[in-house]
Enzyme design. Structure first.
Site, PDB file in Angstrom:
ATOM      1  N   ASP A 347       0.867  -0.879  -0.568  1.00 55.29           N
ATOM      2  CA  ASP A 347       0.025   0.308  -0.095  1.00 55.29           C
ATOM      3  C   ASP A 347       0.772   1.440   0.111  1.00 55.29           C
ATOM      4  O   ASP A 347       1.970   1.693   0.263  1.00 55.29           O
ATOM      5  CB  ASP A 347      -1.002   0.296   0.914  1.00 55.29           C
ATOM      6  N   GLU A 348       0.201   2.164  -0.610  1.00 56.37           N
ATOM      7  CA  GLU A 348       0.551   3.431  -0.408  1.00 56.37           C
ATOM      8  C   GLU A 348       2.414   3.473  -0.870  1.00 56.37           C
ATOM      9  O   GLU A 348       3.251   4.938  -0.158  1.00 56.37           O
ATOM     10  CB  GLU A 348       0.437   3.914   1.358  1.00 56.37           C
TER      11      GLU A 348
HETATM   12  C1  TNX Z   1      -3.855   3.600   5.494  1.00 55.56           C
HETATM   13  S1  TNX Z   1      -5.232   0.954   4.376  1.00 55.56           S
HETATM   14  C2  TNX Z   1      -3.298   2.758   5.953  1.00 55.56           C
HETATM   15  C3  TNX Z   1      -1.803   2.585   7.101  1.00 55.56           C
HETATM   16  C4  TNX Z   1      -2.693   3.536   8.150  1.00 55.56           C
HETATM   17  C5  TNX Z   1      -4.424   4.357   7.942  1.00 55.56           C
HETATM   18  C6  TNX Z   1      -4.787   4.568   8.653  1.00 55.56           C
HETATM   19  C7  TNX Z   1      -3.742   1.221   4.374  1.00 55.56           C
HETATM   20  C8  TNX Z   1      -3.244  -0.132   3.611  1.00 55.56           C
HETATM   21  N1  TNX Z   1      -2.817   2.171   4.917  1.00 55.56           N
HETATM   22  O1  TNX Z   1      -0.981   2.587   6.619  1.00 55.56           O
HETATM   23  O2  TNX Z   1      -2.074   3.625   9.160  1.00 55.56           O
HETATM   24  O3  TNX Z   1      -4.905   4.896   7.065  1.00 55.56           O
HETATM   25  O4  TNX Z   1      -6.087   4.999   8.942  1.00 55.56           O
END
Ligand code: TNX
Length: 555
Positions: A347-348
């Site tokens: 993710d991200e």
């Molecule tokens: C998104 S959900 C993230 C996390 C954060 C979260 C906080 C996801 C795969 N990544 O890194 O902790 O939001 O709600």
């Protein structure tokens, strides 16, 4: 702390002495009266179970009271005997009854509780049948997991005082009838982020207990992130000795040794819960880069990070050393993990784009497959090529993503964790003291009112492996914080994972959930008293024994 079981109160009130009664006698008589008053409402209804069972057939003529001399008899099989011991451990503290465990080739209730392991039992691998009759209780299942779930149901059918860690005076009544039960989805999970804040092994074990109560069978541990690396990797020791020493807000962090992790895995396994370890790649890796700057794209160590931003860090996808690192880490984690899954995050990773990202993910997926594990990743993994057994974890908030639908068409299965329904780090309401709101506020109804089988448009129910409730811990610093966000929403997600869609009913769930409140209170568990739930207002503090009880040997 262990409680020495003591014998239960006699069913007959103490005789009134002819002379002046002493204080202890008076106290005992008052206790008996209070117990009778508290139990005039009769046993719980057979339908008062969370998650709602598949089928319930009450028989009020068959109500039964657990007697002080009950025995627990189980099939002569280690799986059945293990559940029998767990049942005894659940019932002894509050009842004070000895509840000896025995085995038999043909277990029958005979005034007690029988746990029958039967290969031909109907309700599937995790299902069970529970019969409560005037002769006692019988739980029948094809597996230890099924027996274990039958025991969780039995526990909820006893008065809330069964949760007391100390002996209490109570009429241990059970509602008569038959329950046949089996889960809707094979994957029912929760995630704990131990990276943003570190939590001690004992805290994790307590979270496992909460999962077990509601028949969840997977614990996903988010073990690594920018703010800390939480699991020992022998071949890259500085991941924990350096990367494990930070957390959000500047606290000391921490990590699990191999032995700590093994303890979590085995405690969970004995509760039929599979641990899913996550090593988040290629982003969310600042703590690894602090420990090993050679993995960083510019080969210089970044400062340790204790804030809550995301998306800035990544391991160098252009350097072969990165793939050595990934193979070593995943190899060691796989070797410590008996379950079939390895979660690789994904993710991200905002700075690793396009073909560089998919190329990295495809190499990581192959490493996982070569280790004999099935790869799980957040749904950002979708554009990468398919590998056998690949599972994507949906965390979107709008139920739509053509790339994910396409990945499912190519063979991926889905774990559904919509940010706006299943994220336990979202606040309940604007005034919730901790938590986030980026995916909106999630009250209990919002957590309950959706369907994992149809949630992601274009993904057929057959491709849905199950559901998971993630708890991110940027703002969560203690076990009480964890419990406040988990309860009462975790049971809502558990019901979505377990109960047939035909049983989905907010009004019913709300009332059944309400009767969990006194159980948590009695067990000393923190929860949010959500205003939309009709929590009982009648006294729920069990009557504590005031008279001394003789010690007895119990096994
Ligand atoms: C998104 S959900 C993230 C996390 C954060 C979260 C906080 C996801 C795969 N990544 O890194 O902790 O939001 O709600």
């Amino acid at each position: 702390m262990s409680t020495t079981p003591t014998p239960g109160p006699t069913a007959v009130p103490a005789p009134v002495p002819a002379e002046e009664p002493d204080a202890a006698t008076l106290a005992h008589a008052a206790e008996q009266t209070a117990a009778t008053l508290l139990t005039t409402a009769g046993p719980h209804r057979l339908t008062d179970v969370v998650p709602a069972p598949y089928h319930v057939q009450p028989d009020p003529a068959a109500d039964w009271v657990l007697p002080a001399d009950a025995i627990i008899v189980a099939s002569a099989d280690p799986a059945a005997l293990a559940v029998a011991e767990q049942l005894a451990d659940l019932l002894r503290p509050a009842t004070g009854y000895p509840l000896p465990v025995t085995d038999s080739t043909t277990p029958t209730p005979a005034g007690g509780i029988a746990l029958v392991l039967d290969d031909n039992a109907d309700p599937g691998a995790e299902g069970y049948r529970l019969d409560i009759t005037t002769h006692g209780v019988r739980v029948t299942a094809a597996t230890g997991a099924g027996l274990f779930y039958g025991v969780q149901t039995l526990r909820q059918l006893l008065p809330a005082a069964i949760e007391s860690p100390e002996p209490v005076t109570e009429h241990w009544a059970l509602p008569g009838g038959t329950i046949t039960d089996t889960p809707r989805f094979p994957y029912r999970g929760a995630m704990l982020d131990v990276a943003r804040h570190f939590f001690a092994v004992e805290d994790v074990l307590r979270v496992v207990d909460h999962l077990a109560r509601y028949k969840l069978n997977h614990l996903h541990l988010h073990l690594t992130d920018d703010q800390g690396w939480r699991i020992t990797v022998d071949s890259w020791p500085k991941l924990t000795t350096v990367g494990g020493t930070t957390e959000v807000g500047g606290g000391p962090g921490g990590h699990y040794t191999t032995a700590d992790y093994a303890r979590i895995v085995s405690y969970a396994a004995s509760r039929h819960i599979t641990v899913v370890p996550e090593i988040d790649l290629p982003g969310h890796t600042n703590s690894a880069l602090v420990a090993y700057p050679e993995l960083a794209p510019d080969k210089t160590p970044p400062p340790p990070y204790t804030g809550t931003e995301v998306g800035f860090s990544y391991v160098d996808p252009a350097d072969e050393r990165t793939y050595d690192f990934v193979a070593d880490v995943l190899g060691e984690v796989a070797a410590l993990t008996p379950g079939p899954w390895l979660h690789v995050g994904g993710d991200e990773a905002f700075k690793v784009k396009g073909e560089v990202y998919t190329g990295f993910v495809e190499r990581v997926q192959r490493i996982v497959a070569d280790l004999g594990k099935a790869v799980v990743g957040w749904h950002q993994l979708a554009p990468a090529a398919h590998v056998d057994g690949r599972v994507l974890q949906w965390w979107g908030t709008n139920g739509e993503d053509p790339t994910t639908v396409d990945a499912v068409r190519r063979g991926a299965r889905l774990i559904v964790s919509p940010g706006n329904h299943a994220y336990l780090d979202m606040k309940y309401a604007a005034d919730t003291p901790i938590g986030h709101d980026w995916a909106g506020l999630i009250d209990v109804r919002k957590a309950y009112d959706w369907d994992p089988g149809t949630h992601v448009a274009g993904v057929p129910a057959e491709a849905v492996l199950g559901v998971e409730a993630p708890l991110w811990t940027e703002s969560v610093t203690s076990l009480a914080d964890i419990e406040l966000l988990l309860l009462p929403r975790l049971p809502a997600i558990a019901e979505l994972g377990w109960s047939p869609r035909a049983r989905h009913d907010w009004a019913s769930f709300r009332d059944r959930l309400a009767s969990q409140g006194p159980r948590w209170t009695t067990a000393g568990i923190t929860y949010h008293r959500a205003p939309e739930i009709p929590w009982p207002t009648t006294p729920t503090i069990p009557t504590q024994r005031t008279t001394p009880q003789p010690d007895t040997a119990t096994r």
